[in-house]
Scaffold this active site. Structure first.
Site, PDB file in Angstrom:
ATOM      1  N   VAL A 172      16.775   4.472 -10.195  1.00 53.89           N
ATOM      2  CA  VAL A 172      17.060   3.045  -9.970  1.00 53.89           C
ATOM      3  C   VAL A 172      17.351   2.809  -8.487  1.00 53.89           C
ATOM      4  O   VAL A 172      18.150   3.533  -7.891  1.00 53.89           O
ATOM      5  CB  VAL A 172      18.278   2.607 -10.827  1.00 53.89           C
ATOM      6  CG1 VAL A 172      18.673   1.165 -10.556  1.00 53.89           C
ATOM      7  CG2 VAL A 172      17.998   2.831 -12.304  1.00 53.89           C
ATOM      8  N   GLY A 173      16.683   1.827  -7.903  1.00 52.45           N
ATOM      9  CA  GLY A 173      16.942   1.435  -6.525  1.00 52.45           C
ATOM     10  C   GLY A 173      16.184   2.218  -5.469  1.00 52.45           C
ATOM     11  O   GLY A 173      16.289   1.928  -4.272  1.00 52.45           O
ATOM     12  N   ASP A 211       5.059  -0.068 -12.442  1.00 56.27           N
ATOM     13  CA  ASP A 211       6.419   0.119 -11.929  1.00 56.27           C
ATOM     14  C   ASP A 211       7.247   0.832 -13.008  1.00 56.27           C
ATOM     15  O   ASP A 211       7.647   0.196 -13.984  1.00 56.27           O
ATOM     16  CB  ASP A 211       6.990  -1.279 -11.641  1.00 56.27           C
ATOM     17  CG  ASP A 211       8.409  -1.262 -11.128  1.00 56.27           C
ATOM     18  OD1 ASP A 211       8.983  -0.172 -10.960  1.00 56.27           O
ATOM     19  OD2 ASP A 211       8.950  -2.352 -10.899  1.00 56.27           O
ATOM     20  N   LYS A 268      10.740   1.587  -6.181  1.00 53.32           N
ATOM     21  CA  LYS A 268       9.511   1.555  -6.996  1.00 53.32           C
ATOM     22  C   LYS A 268       8.814   0.199  -6.951  1.00 53.32           C
ATOM     23  O   LYS A 268       7.599   0.138  -6.776  1.00 53.32           O
ATOM     24  CB  LYS A 268       9.826   1.890  -8.472  1.00 53.32           C
ATOM     25  CG  LYS A 268      10.373   3.276  -8.696  1.00 53.32           C
ATOM     26  CD  LYS A 268      10.679   3.530 -10.154  1.00 53.32           C
ATOM     27  CE  LYS A 268      11.718   2.609 -10.730  1.00 53.32           C
ATOM     28  NZ  LYS A 268      13.060   2.706 -10.105  1.00 53.32           N
ATOM     29  N   SER A 269       9.569  -0.879  -7.126  1.00 50.57           N
ATOM     30  CA  SER A 269       8.939  -2.206  -7.169  1.00 50.57           C
ATOM     31  C   SER A 269       8.297  -2.528  -5.822  1.00 50.57           C
ATOM     32  O   SER A 269       7.201  -3.103  -5.773  1.00 50.57           O
ATOM     33  CB  SER A 269       9.960  -3.293  -7.508  1.00 50.57           C
ATOM     34  OG  SER A 269      10.600  -2.966  -8.699  1.00 50.57           O
ATOM     35  N   ARG A 292      21.034   0.902  -1.444  1.00 49.09           N
ATOM     36  CA  ARG A 292      20.008  -0.069  -1.834  1.00 49.09           C
ATOM     37  C   ARG A 292      20.389  -0.823  -3.113  1.00 49.09           C
ATOM     38  O   ARG A 292      20.122  -2.016  -3.239  1.00 49.09           O
ATOM     39  CB  ARG A 292      18.672   0.638  -2.058  1.00 49.09           C
ATOM     40  CG  ARG A 292      18.016   1.079  -0.746  1.00 49.09           C
ATOM     41  CD  ARG A 292      16.668   1.689  -1.007  1.00 49.09           C
ATOM     42  NE  ARG A 292      16.067   2.157   0.245  1.00 49.09           N
ATOM     43  CZ  ARG A 292      14.821   2.575   0.353  1.00 49.09           C
ATOM     44  NH1 ARG A 292      14.037   2.596  -0.704  1.00 49.09           N
ATOM     45  NH2 ARG A 292      14.336   2.975   1.517  1.00 49.09           N
ATOM     46  N   GLU A 320      22.888  -3.382  -2.080  1.00 53.77           N
ATOM     47  CA  GLU A 320      22.277  -4.458  -1.294  1.00 53.77           C
ATOM     48  C   GLU A 320      21.417  -5.380  -2.147  1.00 53.77           C
ATOM     49  O   GLU A 320      21.393  -6.584  -1.933  1.00 53.77           O
ATOM     50  CB  GLU A 320      21.389  -3.842  -0.216  1.00 53.77           C
ATOM     51  CG  GLU A 320      21.811  -4.204   1.186  1.00 53.77           C
ATOM     52  CD  GLU A 320      20.968  -3.472   2.196  1.00 53.77           C
ATOM     53  OE1 GLU A 320      19.771  -3.792   2.291  1.00 53.77           O
ATOM     54  OE2 GLU A 320      21.495  -2.551   2.855  1.00 53.77           O
TER      55      GLU A 320
END
Ligand SMILES: Nc1ncnc2c1ncn2[C@@H]1O[C@H](COP(=O)(O)OP(=O)(O)O)[C@@H](O)[C@H]1O
Ligand SMILES: Nc1ncnc2c1ncn2[C@H]1C[C@H](O)[C@@H](COP(=O)(O)O)O1
Length: 222
Positions: A21-22, A90, A25-26, A150, A153
């Protein structure tokens, strides 16, 4: 000529982006899809009816959330198949069971009966000859401190409120998982080796590496 043509990447290629997570990927999904002129398959976060509840009470909602994700990813898999490939995805379906469900089972926040029901369903749906594996899994990795930075943020409240231990454990599990992963070819990218936000043109060198891996593993294509 787009980068897909320049580097001879087949138009029916399916690439899945994996990582904790974070990790980015996106961001990578969007950049690669634009560079290759491919469709995208995103994980829906904002419309997920279980995610907030899950972060609030893992024990109560982990089974519901896994079933929801499995159904969503399977629908996406079908869409990719119907279009005949040409997709950047994703997050891979493999992470649902290999990381998330297993982690919650091991932590005691998914009960053993639910875990068995879930893994049986997953195996029946995914681990069959009818399930098309991606041509390549691009694995993003990096130091946990940068990744937690990340997450903070980006600002999804339920993730910000989750203790860092959760992200640290997930990061460790990802490391073990990828070292033992063999369902499709893997390209590993270190997030410290590129910055698509500051230098979007770096996507070309990533495409070049992807093309090389696809070429090296082309004998695996049906
Ligand atoms: N190279 C980068 N440098 C700094 N921040 C980044 C970079 N790539 C992504 N981010 C940021 O990190 C956060 C997580 O990225 P995201 O692509 O949403 O990750 P994931 O899909 O893996 O959860 C987002 O806020 C994104 O803008
Ligand atoms: N299978 C899953 N189980 C639990 N939580 C999951 C699963 N897949 C994704 N998630 C969570 C993790 C994040 O909070 C969001 C989106 O993930 P991201 O890595 O930011 O794309 O969903």
């Amino acid at each position: 000529m787009n980068l897909r043509e320049k580097y001879n990447i087949p138009s029916n290629t399916v690439i899945t982006i994996a990582g904790t997570v974070g990790v980015g990927k996106s961001t990578m999904t969007k950049a690669l899809a634009e560079a290759l002129n491919f469709r995208t398959s995103y994980e829906k976060v904002d419309t997920n009816p279980y995610l907030d509840k899950f972060y609030d009470d893992f024990e109560k909602w982990s089974f519901h959330l896994q079933i929801y994700f499995l159904a969503e990813r399977f629908k996406e898999q079908k869409r990719i198949f119907e279009y005949g490939g040409g997709f950047i995805q994703d997050r891979s379906i493999y992470e649902d069971t290999g990381i998330f469900a297993k982690m919650h089972y091991d932590k005691g926040t998914m009960n053993p009966i639910d875990y068995e029901t879930y893994t049986n369903l997953f195996d029946a749906m995914v681990m069959t000859p009818y399930f098309p594996h991606p041509n390549l899994l691009v694995y993003l990795e990096g130091p946990i401190d940068n990744i937690i930075g990340r997450i903070q943020e980006r600002g999804r409240e339920m993730e910000q409120q989750t203790p860092n231990d959760y992200w640290i454990e997930m990061h460790e599990r990802y490391d073990n998982w990828i070292n033992n992963f063999n369902s499709c070819p893997v390209l590993r990218l270190d997030i410290n080796d590129y910055d698509l936000m500051k230098n979007p043109q770096q996507i070309e060198s990533i495409v070049e590496r992807i093309a090389y891996m696809l070429e090296q593993t082309s004998h695996l294509r049906k």
